[in-house]
Write an enzyme that holds these catalytic residues in place. Sequence first.
Site, PDB file in Angstrom:
ATOM      1  N   PRO A   1     -13.385  -0.796   3.967  1.00  0.00           N
ATOM      2  CA  PRO A   1     -13.552   0.664   3.816  1.00  0.00           C
ATOM      3  C   PRO A   1     -14.141   1.182   2.521  1.00  0.00           C
ATOM      4  O   PRO A   1     -14.247   2.393   2.344  1.00  0.00           O
ATOM      5  CB  PRO A   1     -12.101   1.141   3.925  1.00  0.00           C
ATOM      6  CG  PRO A   1     -11.323   0.046   3.280  1.00  0.00           C
ATOM      7  CD  PRO A   1     -12.039  -1.231   3.597  1.00  0.00           C
TER       8      PRO A   1
ATOM      9  N   PHE B   1      -5.798  -5.652   3.396  1.00  0.00           N
ATOM     10  CA  PHE B   1      -6.499  -5.328   2.150  1.00  0.00           C
ATOM     11  C   PHE B   1      -7.026  -3.897   2.167  1.00  0.00           C
ATOM     12  O   PHE B   1      -7.643  -3.474   1.212  1.00  0.00           O
ATOM     13  CB  PHE B   1      -7.669  -6.319   1.963  1.00  0.00           C
ATOM     14  CG  PHE B   1      -7.223  -7.759   2.088  1.00  0.00           C
ATOM     15  CD1 PHE B   1      -6.684  -8.408   0.997  1.00  0.00           C
ATOM     16  CD2 PHE B   1      -7.285  -8.432   3.307  1.00  0.00           C
ATOM     17  CE1 PHE B   1      -6.241  -9.720   1.096  1.00  0.00           C
ATOM     18  CE2 PHE B   1      -6.842  -9.736   3.426  1.00  0.00           C
ATOM     19  CZ  PHE B   1      -6.316 -10.388   2.320  1.00  0.00           C
ATOM     20  N   HIS B   2      -6.774  -3.180   3.275  1.00  0.00           N
ATOM     21  CA  HIS B   2      -7.430  -1.883   3.467  1.00  0.00           C
ATOM     22  C   HIS B   2      -6.440  -0.772   3.835  1.00  0.00           C
ATOM     23  O   HIS B   2      -6.602  -0.116   4.866  1.00  0.00           O
ATOM     24  CB  HIS B   2      -8.485  -2.005   4.576  1.00  0.00           C
ATOM     25  CG  HIS B   2      -9.487  -3.102   4.356  1.00  0.00           C
ATOM     26  ND1 HIS B   2     -10.162  -3.728   5.381  1.00  0.00           N
ATOM     27  CD2 HIS B   2      -9.929  -3.685   3.213  1.00  0.00           C
ATOM     28  CE1 HIS B   2     -10.975  -4.653   4.878  1.00  0.00           C
ATOM     29  NE2 HIS B   2     -10.839  -4.647   3.571  1.00  0.00           N
ATOM     30  N   PRO B   3      -5.418  -0.513   3.015  1.00  0.00           N
ATOM     31  CA  PRO B   3      -4.504   0.586   3.370  1.00  0.00           C
ATOM     32  C   PRO B   3      -5.208   1.940   3.255  1.00  0.00           C
ATOM     33  O   PRO B   3      -5.957   2.167   2.302  1.00  0.00           O
ATOM     34  CB  PRO B   3      -3.384   0.460   2.317  1.00  0.00           C
ATOM     35  CG  PRO B   3      -4.029  -0.224   1.150  1.00  0.00           C
ATOM     36  CD  PRO B   3      -5.078  -1.136   1.738  1.00  0.00           C
TER      37      PRO B   3
ATOM     38  N   HIS C   1      -5.420  -2.041   8.718  1.00  0.00           N
ATOM     39  CA  HIS C   1      -6.527  -2.906   9.123  1.00  0.00           C
ATOM     40  C   HIS C   1      -6.095  -4.366   8.935  1.00  0.00           C
ATOM     41  O   HIS C   1      -6.750  -5.132   8.195  1.00  0.00           O
ATOM     42  CB  HIS C   1      -7.772  -2.582   8.269  1.00  0.00           C
ATOM     43  CG  HIS C   1      -9.067  -2.904   8.945  1.00  0.00           C
ATOM     44  ND1 HIS C   1     -10.212  -3.210   8.245  1.00  0.00           N
ATOM     45  CD2 HIS C   1      -9.411  -2.993  10.254  1.00  0.00           C
ATOM     46  CE1 HIS C   1     -11.201  -3.457   9.078  1.00  0.00           C
ATOM     47  NE2 HIS C   1     -10.735  -3.324  10.312  1.00  0.00           N
TER      48      HIS C   1
END
Length: 622
Positions: free
Chosen positions: A602, A557-559, A402
């Site tokens: 997320p 920031f959203h793996p 993301h």
Amino acid sequence: MSRLADRAVAAFGTALLPPEHGGPAPAQFVERVGRYVEQLPATQRLAVRAGVLSLAAASYLTTGRSLPRLNPADRARVLGRVAAVGPDMGAAVEGLKAIVLLANGADAYADELLARAQGHDPARPDAALTVTSSTDSPSVVTTDAVIVGSGAGGAMAARTLAQAGVGVVVLEEGRRWTVEEFRTTHPIDRYAGLYRGAGATIALGRPSVVLPMGRAVGGTTVVNSGTCFRPPDAVQRRWRDEFGLDLADPDRLARHLDEVERTLQVAPVPLDIMGRNGNLLLEAATALGWRAAPIPRNAPGCGGCCQCAIGCPRNAKFGVHLNALPQACAAGARIVSRARVERVLHEHGRARGVRARRPDGTAIDVLADTIVVAAGAIETPMLLWRSGLGGHPRLGRNLALHPATMLAGRFDDDVYAWRGVLQSAAVHEFHESDGVLIEATATPPGMGSMVFPGYGAELLGWLDRAPRVATFGAMVADQGVGSVRSVRGQALVRYDIARADIAKLRVAMEAIGRLLFEAGAAEVLTGLPGATAVTSLPELREAVRRSDPASLHLAAFHPTGTAAAGADPQICPVDPSGRLRGVDGVWVADASILPSCAEVNPQVSIMALALAVADNIAGAHR
Ligand SMILES: Cc1cc2nc3c(=O)[nH]c(=O)nc-3n(C[C@H](O)[C@H](O)[C@H](O)COP(=O)(O)OP(=O)(O)OC[C@H]3O[C@@H](n4cnc5c(N)ncnc54)[C@H](O)[C@@H]3O)c2cc1C
Ligand code: SF4
């Protein structure tokens, strides 16, 4: 650092922020940078040293003189010339610049930041947690279920299991932080202490992507921005239909999403604390007729001090350390902090517990038949490989990030982007059509100066004008083209962004530019080489059109997705109930199980799926 490296840092400082034009004195610069660099892991520390020494050498080679012996303009020219050698060299110089500006800016603004941190009483006291540091824990512990990681997924799983009467021990590599520490600790020490690898982790690629991850009791929720979006219906249906993940069926997931929102006390950002950064975004979107709204957040009592990324000094941001974890503890769960789980113990295809290490290297064995791995999308596959449970060919693959880009707008009057909520308002206009979600996002004061272009007097000029700058970011729904690998025991993250996602980033940059100009920006900082500042929309469009993807400045920031859950055993390492395939008693309940990018921030999706998985685990215990 060594004296030689200190001299090279000082020389770099005189080129980047020349004292003759108001930059910090070399000794002060060295102290500021040293304070951060000393907290970096050895590899990154060595890379910084090598970088500044190479720049010092480049100065000798190109001018015959050391950087401090040149006049300020020539010093800046040396940096510019080295950065222009090629995209890799450019990225190296920009990387060094980002690290030293972070350290310099955090210190320059430390007094203001701490004054704002202490300006109000905390909205609530620290929560009651049954937490023991690993140094005080017995070396063998027996329980029913052990949870690895106390972040978004782990905390929710812990609460469900503890409330179902299952004995729970949560092991967390990071430590517990108190609100008093957030109110009084220097910002750079908060940053370095709260993030894995002192916040300098990256995904390698062209371009490389900055990839910070939290490490604390409460996981990344302690440092996140508090934005709480439900996963779009279309995403939930895709997870159900394309991946056979029945847990994600919108009718089934709704109850867990509701529960997450209740637990987190999600509500839109009140306009009176939003701050001008968010207000500018909303005003511009209204003028353009674009859909936009204040962001729903989990921050009851937020005062808008813009420090979410380094721990909320009001305990207003309602991370899981303030709700799900204390609720789990009230139901009997115990947390052991500063305990890095080295491996899952198993025999004859059945989980038997985990072995963790204290900071001094001694072992703690927690024996249990149920293991819930919730170490985050990068560390979960690493742990499974270390445990001999990483046989599935898709483990560590399918990594979506993301990815985020950010543009800054310079206004003629003050904005003070950091006086308000860090992430405050969103534009949804391009979300469904292009997968682009735009959010007004500032950084803690002083800690975002890496958006400013140039070196020397030009850069100093920008630092002076920082109060007049607004920053808007955007994230794009991406394909899971990334991967994690274990290289000599270290996580190597690789992410070569897909062409289609670069096209989305271009849409994002142009849309942000339109918003900034509409809001009244006199110029827009693009971060793109050759057109770092533009004064009109056509100029921005042209710069974006011509930009080399390798030169984009990206962060993520959203793996997610590295142990995807789903029905197809060929594609998904985790089955649709949350069990790791190939072993009994190991479950996964964190960002890794999301089959694809959530397309929104997320944490709510992760928590809801973790609740669903935990229901299955509790069912298996009945
Ligand atoms: C700066 C930042 C801002 C963000 N803002 C938002 C936002 O506003 N809204 C949103 O929805 N999302 C946001 N996110 C993302 C969100 O916080 C994460 O997606 C989410 O917390 C991930 O949950 P998780 O359970 O997978 O992992 P985490 O919450 O990261 O928790 C994993 C925990 O496991 C621990 N751990 C790892 N390995 C081990 C081991 N071997 N032994 C013991 N413990 C271990 C880690 O230390 C960590 O504490 C943000 C992320 C960052 C970095
Ligand atoms: S802006 Fe962030 S850090 Fe500041 S009070 Fe609100 S939630 Fe806490």
